[in-house]
Design a protein around this motif. Structure first.
Motif, PDB file in Angstrom:
ATOM      1  N   ARG A 158      89.515  60.319  21.085  1.00  0.00           N
ATOM      2  CA  ARG A 158      89.930  59.612  19.874  1.00  0.00           C
ATOM      3  C   ARG A 158      88.821  58.689  19.374  1.00  0.00           C
ATOM      4  O   ARG A 158      88.571  58.603  18.167  1.00  0.00           O
ATOM      5  CB  ARG A 158      91.225  58.834  20.137  1.00  0.00           C
ATOM      6  CG  ARG A 158      92.434  59.738  20.349  1.00  0.00           C
ATOM      7  CD  ARG A 158      93.700  58.944  20.628  1.00  0.00           C
ATOM      8  NE  ARG A 158      94.071  58.087  19.522  1.00  0.00           N
ATOM      9  CZ  ARG A 158      94.678  58.492  18.405  1.00  0.00           C
ATOM     10  NH1 ARG A 158      94.985  59.775  18.253  1.00  0.00           N
ATOM     11  NH2 ARG A 158      94.993  57.633  17.461  1.00  0.00           N
ATOM     12  N   THR A 201      93.523  65.290  21.318  1.00  0.00           N
ATOM     13  CA  THR A 201      93.596  64.182  20.365  1.00  0.00           C
ATOM     14  C   THR A 201      94.383  62.991  20.899  1.00  0.00           C
ATOM     15  O   THR A 201      94.494  61.969  20.205  1.00  0.00           O
ATOM     16  CB  THR A 201      94.243  64.653  19.058  1.00  0.00           C
ATOM     17  OG1 THR A 201      95.539  65.199  19.349  1.00  0.00           O
ATOM     18  CG2 THR A 201      93.376  65.714  18.381  1.00  0.00           C
ATOM     19  N   GLY A 258      96.024  63.419  15.645  1.00  0.00           N
ATOM     20  CA  GLY A 258      94.645  63.663  15.249  1.00  0.00           C
ATOM     21  C   GLY A 258      94.435  63.506  13.761  1.00  0.00           C
ATOM     22  O   GLY A 258      93.457  62.888  13.301  1.00  0.00           O
TER      23      GLY A 258
END
Length: 442
Positions: free
Chosen positions: A265, A259, A310
């Motif tokens: 991302r 993440t 995340g």
């Protein structure tokens, strides 16, 4: 580990473990009882804190543990100082008439002249105050495709249930499509053959006057996915460069999405912005433990920092949509989700298939739902898992009572046409009941 408390106990004393994530067993044990632990090695990664080496010979909490001396003396609670940033493992060992507690990080020791549940609730109040949390939004009522159709769900199944919900006037706010609409774990925007028009399916849900919900496991990547084939550089790796295992499920190996990687991302952002464009405003994010697995990442951050990065990305992408966490590290999720699954999956049977209390079954779900009741209304809305009320569900009356007592988020997961009179009446009642702000008062 550093010893942080030595607590005199009687023979009636007990230790209360709180596990790492949604599915990790959390309950009370007498001093001579053996705690619940993993049965099969792969499940250690999926349901427990993977780096936790505790066996059945010691008690072990992840960021939270309590000792009740059993003789009327004060309860001692040991808790993470900064639970959203660091979750120390806490070990309790019985040494004669003393329980020795040690931790591998910063903890506070609280002594409360109360029950254990009240002590937990008071601690949760203090965390909520410190983090300036507002009261969680009330949960919508839901219908979920999973426990009737599992991965074989098709558009026609959802359409049929929508018609029945309308004709029976069931009080269901959200229709949530679970695992099965997508081609593979990780390929969330590529439809399976049973869902040729995923966006159209969600539009039809909204046309019926209900909100659209979707399931993802956003931090998992399966070995047969296009994501794995095309972007192996987006995975969390060990120090030798090998992708870190996130366990095994769906008859395949799973890996963890990094993440912190810019490409990963952007992938996540695209997925959830697309869902928002489809009109989806209820998200169940599952197996999120994967983002917190130890390993080497693009950025040099702790696993908990990577996990929160995340979750924050998803939260920002979906805006005001309702967010339900599942298979999630609990303490690191505080402040980022609206509702949280506090137990393993429910099942048609009381016991899990292999005796592991973290695996699907009513026993483990009930165990955790009771032990984590103090979290409801303080950190989030507690989700005990779905109502199952159709014939053939073992001890369905007991499960209905549990949902009535400890269900914050109320969701049905039966095919509506599979319900008998008792099942339909019970489902309607459980979906209609008011939910109290707290299940445990402080």
């Amino acid at each position: 580990m550093r010893v942080v408390a030595e607590i005199p106990v009687s023979e009636q004393g007990s230790v209360h473990e709180q596990g790492w994530q949604s599915w990790s067993p959390s309950t009370r044990y007498g001093l001579t009882e053996q705690p619940h632990r993993w049965v099969d090695a792969p499940q250690r990664v999926v349901s427990y804190r993977s780096e936790n080496s505790a066996g059945r010979d010691v008690f072990w909490g992840e960021g939270l543990l309590a000792v009740d001396p059993g003789d009327g003396a004060a309860v001692t609670l040991i808790a993470a100082v900064s639970p959203t940033r660091s979750v120390p493992s806490i070990r309790a060992v019985v040494r004669g008439s003393v329980v020795e507690v040690a931790a591998d990080g910063d903890v506070e020791v609280r002594v409360e002249q109360s029950t254990v549940d009240t002590a937990f609730a008071r601690w949760a109040d203090s965390v909520a105050d410190k983090l300036e949390l507002t009261a969680p939004r009330p949960a919508p009522t839901t219908w979920c495709s999973w426990y009737q159709y599992f991965t074989e769900v098709a558009e026609s199944d959802v359409d049929r249930n929508l018609q029945l919900m309308d004709s029976l006037d069931l009080p269901i706010d959200v229709v949530q499509i679970d695992d099965g609409y997508q081609a593979a774990i990780g390929d969330w925007l590529i439809p399976s053959g049973r869902f040729p028009d995923v966006a159209g399916m969600f539009a039809r849900i909204r046309d019926h006057g209900r909100r659209a919900g979707i399931w993802t496991a956003p931090f998992l990547v399966s070995e047969n996915s296009r994501l794995f084939a095309h972007h192996p550089q987006w995975l969390v790796r060990d120090t030798s460069g090998v992708p870190v295992s996130a366990g095994r499920n769906w008859d395949q190996q799973l890996y963890a999405l990094d993440t912190t990687h810019p490409g990963a991302r952007e992938h996540l952002r695209t997925v959830f912005i697309t869902f928002a464009a489809w009109g989806i405003d209820f998200h169940k994010i599952d197996f999120t433990y994967a983002a917190a697995l130890p390993g080497v990442r693009h950025e040099d951050v702790t696993p908990i920092e990577a996990y929160r990065m995340g979750l924050l990305l998803i939260r920002e992408a979906i805006g005001d949509a309702y967010l339900l966490g599942c298979g999630a590290p609990l303490l690191p999720s505080i402040g980022l989700v609206d509702a949280m699954r506090v137990s393993p999956d429910i099942a048609a049977t009381w016991a899990s298939y292999n005796g592991d209390a973290s695996m699907p079954g009513q026993f483990g779900a009930t165990l955790n739902g009771v032990s984590r009741a103090f979290q409801h209304g303080r950190f989030w809305v507690n989700d005990p898992d779905c109502i199952l009320a159709r014939p053939g569900i073992e001890r369905r009356e007991d499960w209905a009572r549990h949902v009535s007592r400890f269900g914050g988020l109320r969701g049905s997961s039966d095919g509506v046409d599979q319900l008998d009179d008792w099942g339909l009446e019970t489902t309607r009642r459980l979906l209609s009941e008011p939910v109290p702000r707290y299940f445990v008062e402080s």
